[in-house]
Design an enzyme around this catalytic site. Structure first.
Site, PDB file in Angstrom:
ATOM      1  N   ASP A  14       0.828  -1.205   0.000  1.00 33.08           N
ATOM      2  CA  ASP A  14       0.000   0.000   0.000  1.00 33.08           C
ATOM      3  C   ASP A  14       0.870   1.267   0.000  1.00 33.08           C
ATOM      4  O   ASP A  14       1.965   1.263   0.555  1.00 33.08           O
ATOM      5  CB  ASP A  14      -0.911  -0.024   1.239  1.00 33.08           C
ATOM      6  CG  ASP A  14      -2.057   0.978   1.125  1.00 33.08           C
ATOM      7  OD1 ASP A  14      -2.339   1.454   0.013  1.00 33.08           O
ATOM      8  OD2 ASP A  14      -2.662   1.282   2.166  1.00 33.08           O
ATOM      9  N   GLY A  15       0.337   2.327  -0.607  1.00 33.69           N
ATOM     10  CA  GLY A  15       0.995   3.627  -0.526  1.00 33.69           C
ATOM     11  C   GLY A  15       1.536   4.162  -1.846  1.00 33.69           C
ATOM     12  O   GLY A  15       2.155   5.233  -1.872  1.00 33.69           O
ATOM     13  N   ARG A  18      -0.108   7.682  -2.624  1.00 32.11           N
ATOM     14  CA  ARG A  18       0.402   8.774  -1.774  1.00 32.11           C
ATOM     15  C   ARG A  18       1.857   9.101  -2.118  1.00 32.11           C
ATOM     16  O   ARG A  18       2.270  10.258  -2.080  1.00 32.11           O
ATOM     17  CB  ARG A  18       0.277   8.389  -0.288  1.00 32.11           C
ATOM     18  CG  ARG A  18      -1.108   8.673   0.251  1.00 32.11           C
ATOM     19  CD  ARG A  18      -1.349   7.995   1.550  1.00 32.11           C
ATOM     20  NE  ARG A  18      -1.497   6.556   1.369  1.00 32.11           N
ATOM     21  CZ  ARG A  18      -1.312   5.642   2.321  1.00 32.11           C
ATOM     22  NH1 ARG A  18      -0.941   6.023   3.515  1.00 32.11           N
ATOM     23  NH2 ARG A  18      -1.502   4.370   2.067  1.00 32.11           N
ATOM     24  N   HIS A  31       2.479   3.517  -9.012  1.00 30.62           N
ATOM     25  CA  HIS A  31       2.338   2.072  -9.275  1.00 30.62           C
ATOM     26  C   HIS A  31       3.564   1.549 -10.022  1.00 30.62           C
ATOM     27  O   HIS A  31       4.045   0.451  -9.774  1.00 30.62           O
ATOM     28  CB  HIS A  31       1.062   1.790 -10.064  1.00 30.62           C
ATOM     29  CG  HIS A  31      -0.188   2.151  -9.312  1.00 30.62           C
ATOM     30  ND1 HIS A  31      -0.403   1.757  -8.016  1.00 30.62           N
ATOM     31  CD2 HIS A  31      -1.283   2.882  -9.661  1.00 30.62           C
ATOM     32  CE1 HIS A  31      -1.583   2.217  -7.593  1.00 30.62           C
ATOM     33  NE2 HIS A  31      -2.130   2.909  -8.573  1.00 30.62           N
ATOM     34  N   SER A  59      -7.316  -5.922  -5.772  1.00 30.94           N
ATOM     35  CA  SER A  59      -8.385  -6.565  -4.998  1.00 30.94           C
ATOM     36  C   SER A  59      -9.703  -6.528  -5.763  1.00 30.94           C
ATOM     37  O   SER A  59      -9.859  -5.769  -6.735  1.00 30.94           O
ATOM     38  CB  SER A  59      -8.553  -5.855  -3.649  1.00 30.94           C
ATOM     39  OG  SER A  59      -9.229  -4.627  -3.831  1.00 30.94           O
ATOM     40  N   ARG A  65     -11.891   1.978  -8.676  1.00 26.17           N
ATOM     41  CA  ARG A  65     -10.976   3.085  -9.035  1.00 26.17           C
ATOM     42  C   ARG A  65     -11.262   3.570 -10.454  1.00 26.17           C
ATOM     43  O   ARG A  65     -11.872   2.857 -11.252  1.00 26.17           O
ATOM     44  CB  ARG A  65      -9.526   2.596  -8.935  1.00 26.17           C
ATOM     45  CG  ARG A  65      -9.171   2.270  -7.514  1.00 26.17           C
ATOM     46  CD  ARG A  65      -7.720   1.897  -7.369  1.00 26.17           C
ATOM     47  NE  ARG A  65      -7.486   1.632  -5.960  1.00 26.17           N
ATOM     48  CZ  ARG A  65      -6.367   1.920  -5.318  1.00 26.17           C
ATOM     49  NH1 ARG A  65      -5.339   2.449  -5.947  1.00 26.17           N
ATOM     50  NH2 ARG A  65      -6.239   1.665  -4.036  1.00 26.17           N
ATOM     51  N   LEU A 125      11.612 -20.127  -5.010  1.00 26.82           N
ATOM     52  CA  LEU A 125      10.555 -19.290  -4.429  1.00 26.82           C
ATOM     53  C   LEU A 125       9.250 -19.408  -5.225  1.00 26.82           C
ATOM     54  O   LEU A 125       9.248 -19.324  -6.454  1.00 26.82           O
ATOM     55  CB  LEU A 125      11.007 -17.815  -4.466  1.00 26.82           C
ATOM     56  CG  LEU A 125       9.951 -16.782  -4.067  1.00 26.82           C
ATOM     57  CD1 LEU A 125       9.727 -16.786  -2.559  1.00 26.82           C
ATOM     58  CD2 LEU A 125      10.331 -15.380  -4.531  1.00 26.82           C
TER      59      LEU A 125
HETATM   60  C1  FPP Z   1      -2.212   0.171  -3.290  1.00 24.92           C
HETATM   61  O1  FPP Z   1      -1.693   1.473  -3.227  1.00 24.92           O
HETATM   62  C2  FPP Z   1      -1.634  -0.478  -4.440  1.00 24.92           C
HETATM   63  C3  FPP Z   1      -2.342  -1.060  -5.449  1.00 24.92           C
HETATM   64  C4  FPP Z   1      -3.797  -1.162  -5.468  1.00 24.92           C
HETATM   65  C5  FPP Z   1      -1.642  -1.611  -6.615  1.00 24.92           C
HETATM   66  C6  FPP Z   1      -0.463  -2.409  -6.209  1.00 24.92           C
HETATM   67  C7  FPP Z   1       0.320  -2.766  -7.377  1.00 24.92           C
HETATM   68  C8  FPP Z   1       1.661  -2.743  -7.412  1.00 24.92           C
HETATM   69  C9  FPP Z   1       2.514  -2.368  -6.266  1.00 24.92           C
HETATM   70  C10 FPP Z   1       2.354  -3.169  -8.603  1.00 24.92           C
HETATM   71  C11 FPP Z   1       2.180  -4.635  -8.720  1.00 24.92           C
HETATM   72  C12 FPP Z   1       3.297  -5.224  -9.412  1.00 24.92           C
HETATM   73  C13 FPP Z   1       3.169  -6.220 -10.251  1.00 24.92           C
HETATM   74  C14 FPP Z   1       4.394  -6.780 -10.823  1.00 24.92           C
HETATM   75  C15 FPP Z   1       1.878  -6.777 -10.636  1.00 24.92           C
HETATM   76  P1  FPP Z   1      -2.681   2.682  -3.355  1.00 24.92           P
HETATM   77  O2  FPP Z   1      -2.789   3.052  -4.781  1.00 24.92           O
HETATM   78  O3  FPP Z   1      -3.966   2.341  -2.663  1.00 24.92           O
HETATM   79  O4  FPP Z   1      -1.921   3.788  -2.560  1.00 24.92           O
HETATM   80  P2  FPP Z   1      -2.556   4.938  -1.675  1.00 24.92           P
HETATM   81  O5  FPP Z   1      -3.196   4.248  -0.492  1.00 24.92           O
HETATM   82  O6  FPP Z   1      -1.377   5.747  -1.298  1.00 24.92           O
HETATM   83  O7  FPP Z   1      -3.529   5.672  -2.553  1.00 24.92           O
END
Ligand code: FPP
Length: 243
Positions: A14-15, A18, A31, A59, A65, A125
């Site tokens: 998460d994050g 932000r 992202h 999710s 979104r 892994l």
């Molecule tokens: C949550 O942060 C993050 C997501 C919903 C997307 C996560 C995806 C990645 C980290 C990339 C995945 C990598 C691969 C290789 C598939 P947020 O957008 O909710 O952040 P915020 O809470 O700061 O708004």
């Protein structure tokens, strides 16, 4: 030196949003940077011989979104695999996925399926992407599949226990997570692995996912190494006092 490496680590990444907003750049950029963190964390997991790493990438609620953001996130698995699959294979990584794949765009499913098929003999892994994954959705899916088998006489009701039920989950052959890490400061599960996290150790950090470094990951592993897991029982000292 890190003792007692968790066999299965699950991460809520998460994050990203932000991280980008703090820099005045679009959320997409967060992202994208998040993918670089995935690369570094996978390398560290390989180095420390973690057996299973499960990453919450999208999710069942993330469809709410804006469409361009959804489209962008769902392109990341393919982009990631296009670049890193050869290196992952060279490191004996086995790719897996959990979630309802049917609703994902074709290009996401195709890239994942190719990676899953071409790494299925690997014994390093196990790296799982949780995509269109929701814990409640998974439990309902399992209940329906089990009810069908009960109806068809494939299993009998008195044989249904935790172990039997777990076989119907997306995580069917995986051990339950030993450690859950959530970055980004929030302290909630957000519908992640609701059944499987029953006895998992939790570790939260305010660090935003794109800033989550090997050093921070090792802090989580060191902290886990000091924990005493009792699974509802008592530890040896208490047992001695009580007896
Ligand atoms: C949550 O942060 C993050 C997501 C919903 C997307 C996560 C995806 C990645 C980290 C990339 C995945 C990598 C691969 C290789 C598939 P947020 O957008 O909710 O952040 P915020 O809470 O700061 O708004």
């Amino acid at each position: 030196m890190v003792d007692n490496i968790p066999e299965h680590i699950a991460i809520i990444m998460d994050g990203n949003g932000r991280w980008a907003e703090k820099r005045g750049i679009p959320r997409f950029a967060g992202h994208k940077e998040g993918v670089s963190t995935v690369v570094s964390i996978v390398k560290t997991a390989i180095k420390y011989k973690v057996r299973v790493l499960t990453l919450y990438a999208f999710s069942t609620e993330n469809w709410k979104r804006p469409k361009p953001e959804v489209d962008f996130i769902l392109k990341l698995p393919k982009e990631f695999l296009n670049i890193y699959l050869p290196e992952l294979k060279a490191n004996h990584v086995r790719i897996g996925a959990i979630g309802d794949m049917e609703k994902l765009p074709f290009h996401t499913r195709e890239a994942l399926q190719y990676a899953i098929d071409s790494t299925k003999e690997n014994d390093g892994l196990q790296m799982n992407f949780a995509l269109n994954y929701g814990g409640r959705d998974e439990i309902l899916h399992a209940v329906k599949a089990m009810a069908t088998d009960l109806n068809d006489g494939k299993i009998s009701i008195d044989k249904v226990d935790n172990k039997q039920f777990s076989k119907y989950l997306y995580t069917t052959d995986l051990p339950e997570p030993d450690l859950l890490i959530r970055t980004g400061g929030e302290k909630r599960l957000s519908n992640f692995l609701l059944w499987q996290l029953a006895y998992t150790e939790f570790w939260f950090t305010d660090v935003l996912w794109p800033d989550f470094s090997e050093k921070e990951f090792l802090r989580a592993l060191e902290d886990y190494g000091k924990r005493k897991r009792r699974y509802g029982g008592v530890d040896e000292l208490n047992e001695a006092i009580l007896s």
